[in-house]
Motif scaffolding. Structure first.
Motif, mmCIF file in Angstrom:
data_model
loop_
_atom_site.group_PDB
_atom_site.id
_atom_site.type_symbol
_atom_site.label_atom_id
_atom_site.label_comp_id
_atom_site.label_asym_id
_atom_site.label_seq_id
_atom_site.Cartn_x
_atom_site.Cartn_y
_atom_site.Cartn_z
ATOM 1 N N UNK A 171 0.815 -1.222 0.000
ATOM 2 C CA UNK A 171 0.000 0.000 0.000
ATOM 3 C C UNK A 171 0.841 1.262 0.000
ATOM 4 N N UNK A 172 2.100 1.149 0.414
ATOM 5 C CA UNK A 172 2.985 2.305 0.374
ATOM 6 C C UNK A 172 3.267 2.771 -1.041
ATOM 7 N N UNK A 173 2.966 1.920 -2.024
ATOM 8 C CA UNK A 173 3.188 2.273 -3.430
ATOM 9 C C UNK A 173 1.879 2.555 -4.156
ATOM 10 N N UNK A 174 0.771 2.559 -3.425
ATOM 11 C CA UNK A 174 -0.533 2.806 -4.031
ATOM 12 C C UNK A 174 -1.591 1.976 -3.330
ATOM 13 N N UNK A 175 -2.797 2.531 -3.158
ATOM 14 C CA UNK A 175 -3.805 1.847 -2.356
ATOM 15 C C UNK A 175 -5.127 1.689 -3.083
ATOM 16 N N UNK A 176 -5.083 1.581 -4.406
ATOM 17 C CA UNK A 176 -6.320 1.346 -5.142
ATOM 18 C C UNK A 176 -6.769 -0.106 -4.923
ATOM 19 N N UNK A 202 -15.727 -3.612 -2.122
ATOM 20 C CA UNK A 202 -16.052 -5.004 -2.439
ATOM 21 C C UNK A 202 -14.880 -5.926 -2.123
ATOM 22 N N UNK A 203 -13.660 -5.460 -2.353
ATOM 23 C CA UNK A 203 -12.476 -6.285 -2.083
ATOM 24 C C UNK A 203 -12.342 -6.567 -0.590
ATOM 25 N N UNK A 204 -12.436 -5.540 0.231
ATOM 26 C CA UNK A 204 -12.234 -5.750 1.667
ATOM 27 C C UNK A 204 -13.409 -6.511 2.269
ATOM 28 N N UNK A 248 -8.994 -12.049 -3.851
ATOM 29 C CA UNK A 248 -8.532 -12.266 -5.222
ATOM 30 C C UNK A 248 -9.674 -12.677 -6.157
ATOM 31 N N UNK A 249 -10.632 -13.412 -5.601
ATOM 32 C CA UNK A 249 -11.725 -13.909 -6.445
ATOM 33 C C UNK A 249 -12.632 -12.791 -6.953
ATOM 34 N N UNK A 250 -12.648 -11.647 -6.276
ATOM 35 C CA UNK A 250 -13.520 -10.548 -6.709
ATOM 36 C C UNK A 250 -12.719 -9.348 -7.198
ATOM 37 N N UNK A 309 -5.001 -3.301 -3.002
ATOM 38 C CA UNK A 309 -5.530 -3.810 -1.738
ATOM 39 C C UNK A 309 -5.532 -5.334 -1.745
ATOM 40 N N UNK A 310 -5.950 -5.892 -2.849
ATOM 41 C CA UNK A 310 -5.949 -7.341 -2.990
ATOM 42 C C UNK A 310 -4.531 -7.892 -2.885
ATOM 43 N N UNK A 311 -3.613 -7.253 -3.593
ATOM 44 C CA UNK A 311 -2.215 -7.674 -3.545
ATOM 45 C C UNK A 311 -1.646 -7.522 -2.133
#
Length: 544
Positions: free
Chosen positions: A109-114, A163-165, A153-155, A118-120
């Motif tokens: 997330x320090x390199x981006x939080x889209x 939706x991811x969280x 990852x599935x969504x 978030x999934x990664x």
């Protein structure tokens, strides 16, 4: 109320920490009550709460630093502060793992939080936490984290951050419900994994921070057995503390990556529940061991350990012993001659053989053998300071009151033991012994092994070196003349008593020669002589 966010900005990170702290505060007692693995010590909820509390405080500090301006911290600053705060404040096995989960998320997330990141981040968190545990076990918080990441990852494709969280939260819930079927000790106790339940609470807070509302279905745990029932033995000995290590050791460590890899190997051989998290030179080390001193000593060899915490699991049940009734002194001695002298004075002795300094476990055993509520520990060697400190910490964890007097030489220990009075209060006795040791200058004679540069000049192999307070002060060709010069240097600053400790192969005539030298040159100074037996130095000198 938190606002809906398409990514996790700094404000959302701050909100997440606050909501997670609130959630763990509400569930702390319930989580403590179901804590049966890896040790049924009833503190998982508390440890998770304290870990997140430290993370939240670190994030608040970042925001406070921006108060004078109009901007807010960057997402990178916020997540890194969160991870660092969790690392330095991590408590227990569960808190340490949670700190690594947050660190893994922060790395991404320090390199981006889209949404995609978030999934990664959830995946990186699960992988890094598993790697930090020496022997991962399914049915624990590690499983819950892995299933949360898999559900996200599935969504992930085309889905927004809410939706991811939310998917991660639901995946964690389902995994948590399945833990009793994966880990036998949980099934027998009829509970879910305590650390996993804490992670579900943290992820629920993340859902609320990102989506603006709490999860629609709050987690409802199965009814937990009473803590007394758990303690009474619902969990078999193989899964509980009865047959496991006696101590939990946690410390922060400043060390490089290679040193930490060696540390992992050594600690893995000492105990279990090993978790080492962190990076970039700062680590949080957690392990369950029988020899807490050895675990700390391993950290000293790897780097600089600090904030050391040692917890004894059920000390009285694991190590039953008669009721102690007296004060004792434990002394490290460099030779068997002084060992007999100190033993005659009532001390418990630990022999430091030439080239083989005692380990912390030996010192702890000696403290136990002393069988006293109060113990004064005299290491008599500056190089033993970390070892002695680790032993003292372990003994304190067992309920023994230990005072460590940092004596750097045997003659300082003799001076301290000479004024020891067990009828005084413990504090008064320690003060008197410390003052006596501190007022004693120490010296030793040794033989140079090779040519080298010293504070007194260049010495050759075979020269006699006179060290005063640890530094080479005199270089001579024979023991008697070098000893006389050392005594003159020491007595130039005054003194009332000279103590001479002769090595095994040193003739009595040396003592006679030095006594005469003191008597003729320093009329008001007395001399006492002891035989040290087999010791490294041919002569030890003390002046007080």
């Amino acid at each position: 109320m938190p606002q809906t966010a398409d990514d996790l900005d700094a404000v959302a990170v701050r909100t997440w920490c606050s909501l997670a702290l609130d959630a763990l505060g509400r569930e702390r007692e319930a989580i403590d009550a179901i804590n049966v693995y890896p040790v049924a010590d009833g503190d998982t909820g508390t440890n998770l709460y304290l870990t997140v509390e430290s993370a939240a405080a670190a994030v608040e500090a970042v925001f406070a630093a921006h108060e004078t301006g109009t901007s807010v911290p960057s997402t990178a600053d916020a997540v890194r502060a969160m991870a660092h705060g969790a690392l330095i404040g991590a408590r227990g096995n569960s808190g340490t793992i949670l700190a690594q989960l947050l660190r893994g998320m922060a790395e991404v997330l320090g390199e981006g939080a889209e949404a995609g990141r978030l999934c990664l981040a959830l995946t990186r968190a699960a992988v890094s936490a598993r790697e930090a545990v020496a022997h991962p076990v399914e049915g624990t918080v590690l499983t819950v984290a892995a299933e949360a990441a898999a559900a996200a990852e599935r969504v992930a494709d085309g889905a927004g951050a809410p939706a991811v969280v939310r998917a991660a939260y639901e995946g964690a819930r389902a995994a948590l419900d399945a833990t009793p079927g994966q880990l036998a000790v949980l099934g027998r106790a009829g509970v879910v994994d305590a650390g996993g339940r804490g992670l579900v609470a943290v992820l629920g807070a993340l859902v609320e921070a990102v989506s603006g509302r709490a999860p629609e279905r709050a987690y409802e745990a199965p009814a937990a057995p009473a803590p007394a029932a758990l303690a009474a033995g619902d969990c078999p000995a193989a899964d509980g503390p009865q047959d496991g290590p006696a101590f939990e050791v946690i410390y922060l460590l400043e060390a490089g990556d290679q040193a930490v890899e060696r540390l992992r190997t050594r600690l893995d051989g000492l105990g279990d529940s090993l978790v080492v998290v962190g990076g970039d030179g700062l680590w949080n080390v957690h392990v369950h061991v029988n020899d807490a001193g050895a675990a700390v000593e391993a950290g000293v060899e790897a780097g600089r350990p600090y904030r050391i915490r040692i917890t004894h699991f059920a000390a009285d049940r694991l190590h039953p012993r008669p009721e102690p009734a007296q004060r004792a002194v434990v002394v490290v001695v460099p030779g068997d001659g002084l060992g007999g002298l100190c033993a005659e004075a009532g001390a418990t002795t630990v022999l430091a053989r030439p080239g083989e300094p005692p380990a912390s476990g030996e010192l702890v055993d000696a403290i136990r053998r002393a069988h006293a509520r109060e113990v004064v520990l005299l290491p008599n060697d500056g190089d033993l300071r970390h070892t002695a400190a680790a032993a003292a910490e372990q003994a304190r964890a067992e309920g023994i009151r230990v005072a460590l007097i940092p004596t750097r030489a045997a003659v300082q220990g003799i001076a301290a033991l000479a004024v020891h009075e067990p009828d005084r209060s413990f504090d008064e006795d320690v003060v008197a012994m410390t003052a006596a040791a501190g007022a004693t200058r120490y010296a030793e004679l040794t033989v140079a092994e090779r040519q080298s540069w010293t504070m007194a000049g260049i010495c050759q192999a075979g020269d006699i070196l006179g060290l005063i307070d640890g530094d080479v002060a005199v270089i001579g060709e024979d023991v008697p003349e070098t000893a006389r010069k050392v005594l003159d240097r020491m007595l130039a600053a005054g003194g009332e008593l000279v103590t001479l400790v002769l090595g095994e192969d040193v003739p009595d005539t040396l003592a006679d020669t030095l006594e005469e030298h003191v008597r003729e040159g320093y009329l008001a100074v007395d001399t006492v002589v002891y035989r040290g037996g087999h010791q490294c130095a041919p002569l030890l000198i003390g002046v007080e």
